[in-house]
Design an enzyme around this catalytic site. Structure first.
Site, PDB file in Angstrom:
ATOM      1  N   CYS A 153       0.819  -1.214   0.000  1.00  0.00           N
ATOM      2  CA  CYS A 153       0.000   0.000   0.000  1.00  0.00           C
ATOM      3  C   CYS A 153       0.849   1.258   0.000  1.00  0.00           C
ATOM      4  O   CYS A 153       0.533   2.254  -0.632  1.00  0.00           O
ATOM      5  CB  CYS A 153      -0.895   0.029   1.233  1.00  0.00           C
ATOM      6  N   VAL A 157       0.158   4.331  -2.325  1.00  0.00           N
ATOM      7  CA  VAL A 157      -0.421   5.590  -1.862  1.00  0.00           C
ATOM      8  C   VAL A 157       0.366   6.767  -2.413  1.00  0.00           C
ATOM      9  O   VAL A 157      -0.199   7.783  -2.830  1.00  0.00           O
ATOM     10  CB  VAL A 157      -0.467   5.626  -0.323  1.00  0.00           C
TER      11      VAL A 157
END
Lengths: 519, 556
Positions: A153, A157
């Site tokens: 992630c 991001v």
């Protein structure tokens, strides 16, 4: 103290000793602001009621005890299925440690996987340097033939561009320019591990077939008679892929297993450490473009991969983790149709044996109610088999199942009178399942290791089928596909049924009049 | 003390047994000793029969004197249930070895008895004789007697070694042992006018417990159940009962009849399988007890209970009737269970298309005919091919059978439900019938049967064995229909006596040539029924048919 150096007690016994019991009781009394046990009991009972279930199902934000894992786990699982390939996860190293332990705890094998180990400054300034250094170090330390990149992630991001990063890394000399570094963006905030499997496999196939990110000419397809096979994210990959290879062998089919991780998750103990073992060769992965057709055993693990393959001119066929007689029939007939090869006598006999076994034992399964949770395809496969056995699936739940999946399950249930009293729960979690098991009890629960809490709390006997299975060993070595696999699933279900009968009839002089040796 | 052979002869003289009563003096002497076709698939031996009959006595230590074979294979092999002691389930055997065979096993037996008494102190020990010690001459009667005197404890010899005959004989020898050594040896603490013996009920799957609450409600006390969930003391004092019900008709008839003879306890033969049978049996129990001095109001209470229970059962079964509409049943099981289950199934609205009478007597056959009508299709020795044909012609939707024939059913692709001793559900009494219907419903609608009947998807029509067998059968039938000579040949070639391999034509010829009118006559002329004797019933039928046919000719 009960503990002594001469005889060291572990936690099973140590904390049951009177000293510890006393200490724990004191701690509770003096420091834990204990509630009235009656009140605790009242709330516990209340949590079993339909009223609580309604509140539980009204949850909008919170997920409690999810039955799914994250994308990169699936990506790692797919990547190790290629020859001497190391999965490289771009992002934080903590996530990668999780995938390794998750897979190791399930397969009881070492799981090799590296990370670009992004830290706070990388999160602020981008992870390019981590990619450059990471690829170079991985290449030099572990001598892989291929590095398959996926992401956590963190990298997603901040929007790290894998294609550009890998290109830059090659320019900077991390790895040779022609070296294979396929990649896939696998953010955990989208989909689940089955999506990650799909993305990673698609990334690898795209890499080989479509010009290696612009560094090589695209491959031209010249059709041959081979069949590609994709297992999907599967806790039984070791047994299943071996079984599928045997079936292909019996039928005389020339095949390529894509992402064949059946060896790397089952290496022998013979004095040699195999960081890599088996796997689809890179040559085969490239040549798979020429195959006549590609079979996927798990539709929801190949939602993006199969269209990519189909776009290259192959026939594609997807199944839903086929378990049992009819599902295996469908699988074999499709193979037979595509290849023109007849079903060999050996498989016909295996089919007959499975039908025989089902008939011998059907009375014990007939009408028993089951709750199932797991990955979307596995739920479909198991539900189909249960219907075939005359069992009544009652709750089918997949945290990573969507609307289309729910409709497909409903269609399956509608096809049998034994599916009439069943409900499908897409996107729900195991705390929902807990309410379901209390308010609409079933005879047995099928799920992974985490189901043991549901078993303990609700008293529903758990049949462990799925991923991960941490607390039972070696089931992944047995297939659940093919007629032989159906037999294994049948036996697991029956074993639990009989254990359950024994467990409820074994009190001497009370219930043991039914503690029979013949069942 | 009578010798084993004398006891066996006595059992064969059993006047209560219709089968024996119909036999000639010479036949009776040969008795039920089934001389099984060597090489044939055999049933259990006399030891097995004795063990089956007595093993359900729960607080008795059952000690098998012999090599490991006998107890090793029979230990806890029946689904009888106990509400008390579990001692019956403990496998006791002398496990004799080579030295014992050479020097005799009596000492080992005596020590074994002593060790059981020291370690378990049961109310009684039953010592089962088996082939090997019987052949080497171990005298278990003497050992038991010595042990009895030494330990002051009932030690009962069960003299039924395997070689003396089949299972059924063993049942009866077990009964003889009870009559000789157990029944009447103790007195009950008290008696009531409502004391009942139940004989030949083994409480398989706890069946008796589905009936006992009804008897309890009526105030009827089961003084002794021989032998299901039985206790030694109950059996020992069972001679004080007022009446008896005999459940399994052939197994223990000698016990029932001799108890009537010795102690004046009247008995009737009844069944708790099926709703009407259950009601009839309850009525009969009440009637007998009243006759023996119980107050007449017992009958009113019995009728009220019957009305209530029947209504409940019918209501429960009614739900299934629409699902059973037009469903046909083939019943393959031996003996008494045939007719009692036939009645029960008809109550549930099922149509019976056939039943086996392999182990049934002539009366059983008659009863089945009575219940099913003249077109009752009785299957003597059905081959898988014939079974498959019945199924194929939609003449049977399900087969109810014993544990062993299930496999034939499966290979013939037929739904199947177990109703013999290895079943896992209790079918006795009113609730039992509801359970049976529920189980039939499950079996009928279990999806595996569709799977079983469906050929594999890659199979081409007409290529499996079923299709080939059907085609062959049809071709054979067509050939016979076209050729009356061949048809007659085929009819006459039907094997009537399997043991001695005698065909129908041979028997018919012998009857005509010698003007025979008895089974013995046929046997002397053809050897038919000279083996196990099971075909005597069929020979009688042939005789009847031929006699009536010749009368018809004479009348013309």
């Amino acid at each position: 103290m009960p503990q002594s150096a001469e005889h060291v007690l572990d936690h099973f016994d140590l904390f049951r000793g009177p000293e510890y019991q006393q200490m724990l009781a004191n701690k509770k009394k003096m420091f834990e602001n204990p509630r009235d046990p009656a009140e605790v009991e009242r709330v516990r009972e209340w949590a079993k009621t339909p009223e609580y279930r309604e509140k539980n199902f009204a949850r909008e934000a919170l997920t409690v005890n999810p039955a799914k894992a994250c994308q990169p786990l699936g990506a790692v699982f797919a990547a190790v299925g290629f020859e001497q390939t190391i999965p490289f996860v771009h992002g934080s190293q903590g996530c990668v440690a999780y995938y390794r332990s998750h897979l190791s705890r399930h397969f009881k094998e070492p799981s090799s996987c590296v990370s670009s180990s992004m830290t706070e400054d990388a999160a602020v300034f981008g992870g390019l340097n981590n990619m450059i250094d990471g690829l170079a170090n991985t290449y030099n330390m572990y001598k892989p033939k291929m590095i398959a990149v996926s992401t956590t992630c963190m990298a997603e991001v901040i929007g790290d561009d894998l294609n550009a990063f890998i290109k830059t890394s090659k320019e900077k000399g991390s790895v040779p320019a022609e070296y294979d570094v396929p990649f896939a963006h696998t953010p955990a905030f989208v989909g689940s591990h089955v999506t990650g499997y799909d993305n990673a496999l698609k990334g690898i196939i795209e890499h080989f077939w479509d010009g290696k990110a612009g560094t090589a000419p695209k491959l031209e397809r010249t059709a041959n008679e081979k069949i590609n096979f994709i297992g999907g994210f599967d806790g039984y990959t070791v047994g299943n892929i071996r079984e599928v290879k045997r079936i292909f062998g019996l039928m005389g089919i020339d095949y390529t297993i894509l992402a064949d991780n059946s060896e790397v998750f089952d290496t022998p103990t013979d004095g040699e450490f195999r960081m890599y073992d088996g796997g689809t060769t890179l040559e085969d992965a490239a040549n798979a473009i020429h195959a006549k057709a590609t079979i996927s055993m798990q539709e929801y693990c190949t939602e993006k991969t199969l269209p990519l393959i189909a776009a290259h001119g192959q026939e594609v066929a997807a199944f839903n983790h086929p378990v049992g007689v009819s599902a295996t029939d469908k699988f074999l007939m499709t193979l037979s149709r595509i290849t023109g090869k007849p079903i060999p006598e050996e498989l016909a006999r295996e089919r007959g044996r499975l039908v025989d076994a089902v008939a011998d034992s059907s009375a014990h399964i007939h009408g028993k109610k089951f709750a199932i949770y797991g990955d979307p395809d596995l739920c479909l496969g198991l539900a189909g088999f249960l219907l075939e056995l005359g069992a009544e699936p009652t709750h089918i739940l997949a945290t990573n199942g969507g609307k289309a999946w729910a409709e497909k399950v409903q269609k399956l249930l509608d096809s049998s009178p034994f599916g009439q009293n069943c409900h499908v729960y897409p996107g729900k979690d195991l705390w929902h399942m807990r309410s379901l098991l209390f308010t609409e009890p079933v005879d047995f629960l099928i799920g992974n290791t985490y189901g043991k809490y549901l078993e303990r709390d609700t008293g529903t006997p758990l049949i462990r089928i799925g991923f991960p299975i941490f607390d039972r060993h070696h089931h992944h070595r047995y297939p659940v596909w093919g007629y032989q696999g159906g037999l294994n699933v049948l036996v697991w279900i029956l074993d639990r049924i009989f254990e359950s009968i024994d467990a409820t009839t074994n009190v001497p002089a009370k219930s043991d009049y039914s503690f029979d040796i013949i069942r | 003390m009578s010798s084993l052979s004398a006891t066996i002869q006595d059992v064969f003289n059993e006047p209560g047994c219709g089968k024996n009563a119909n036999k000639s003096e010479a036949e009776r002497k040969k008795g039920c000793t089934k001389q099984l076709q060597p090489g044939g698939a055999a049933g259990g031996c006399a030891f097995d029969g004795a063990k089956i009959a007595l093993q359900p006595l729960t607080d008795v230590a059952h000690l098998v004197h012999g090599p490991i074979a006998c107890e090793g294979n029979s230990w806890d092999n029946r689904g009888a249930k106990s509400s008390g002691s579990n001692l019956w389930r403990t496998g006791f055997t002398t496990d004799i070895n080579e030295t014992d065979v050479v020097f005799g096993g009596e000492k080992r037996l005596f020590k074994s008895i002593r060790e059981i008494i020291e370690k378990y102190d049961p109310p009684a020990i039953f010592v089962y004789q088996t082939c090997v010690p019987a052949m080497i001459g171990d005298d278990i009667d003497a050992v038991c007697k010595a042990a009895r005197e030494k330990f002051n404890k009932p030690v009962i010899p069960i003299n039924s070694p395997g070689f003396v005959g089949p299972k059924n004989l063993g049942n009866k020898l077990a009964g003889e042992a009870l009559l000789q050594h157990v029944i009447g040896t103790e007195e009950p603490e008290y008696t009531t006018p409502y004391d009942l013996n139940i004989i030949g009920e083994y409480n398989l799957s706890g069946e008796l417990w589905q009936v006992k609450p009804l008897l309890d409600e009526l105030g009827i006390r089961i003084m002794a159940c021989i032998s299901g969930d039985g206790k030694y003391k109950e059996v020992a004092s069972s001679h004080r009962a007022k009446a008896a019900m005999m459940v399994c008709s052939k197994a223990m008839i000698n016990v029932a009849r001799k108890m009537e003879e010795r102690y004046g306890i009247p008995f009737f033969e009844g069944s708790f399988y099926g709703i009407e049978d259950s009601s009839d049996s309850l009525r009969e129990i009440a009637r007998m007890l009243i006759e023996r001095g119980a107050p007449a109001e017992l009958m009113d209470r019995t009728e009220a209970l019957i009305a209530r229970e029947e209504a409940k059962a019918w209501a429960a079964i009614a739900k299934y009737k629409p699902r059973f509409q037009g469903k046909k049943v083939l019943l393959i099981t031996g003996g008494v269970k045939s007719w009692s289950v036939v009645a029960a199934l008809q109550e549930a609205g099922l149509e019976l298309v056939g039943t086996s009478v392999k182990k049934s007597t002539k009366e059983d056959k008659e009863r089945i005919k009575e219940l099913m009508g003249q077109d009752a299709h009785m299957i003597e020795d059905m081959t898988p091919r014939e079974m498959y044909k019945m199924l194929k012609d939609a003449r049977a939707d399900i087969m109810l059978s014993g544990g062993r024939s299930q496999f034939i059913a499966l290979k013939a692709s037929m739904p199947w439900l177990d109703i013999n001793q290895e079943r896992h559900h209790a079918y006795m009494g009113y609730v039992g019938m509801v359970k049976l219907v529920e189980e039939i419903d499950k079996a009928l609608y279990n999806p595996v049967w569709a799977q079983v009947r469906k050929p594999a998807p890659w199979e081409k029509a007409g290529e499996n064995w079923q299709s080939r067998a059907m085609a062959q059968a049809e071709a054979e039938a067509a050939a016979l229909a076209a050729d009356p000579v061949k048809a007659e040949e085929a009819r006459r070639a039907k094997k009537i006596c399997n043991c001695k391999s005698v065909e129908l034509g041979v028997i018919e010829d012998a009857i005509l040539a010698n003007n025979l009118s008895t089974v013995e006559g046929v046997r002397e002329a053809t050897n038919a029924s000279g083996g196990c004797g099971a075909c005597a019933v069929r020979i009688e039928e042939i005789l009847e048919q031929m006699v009536s046919a010749s009368h018809a000719i004479a009348a013309e």
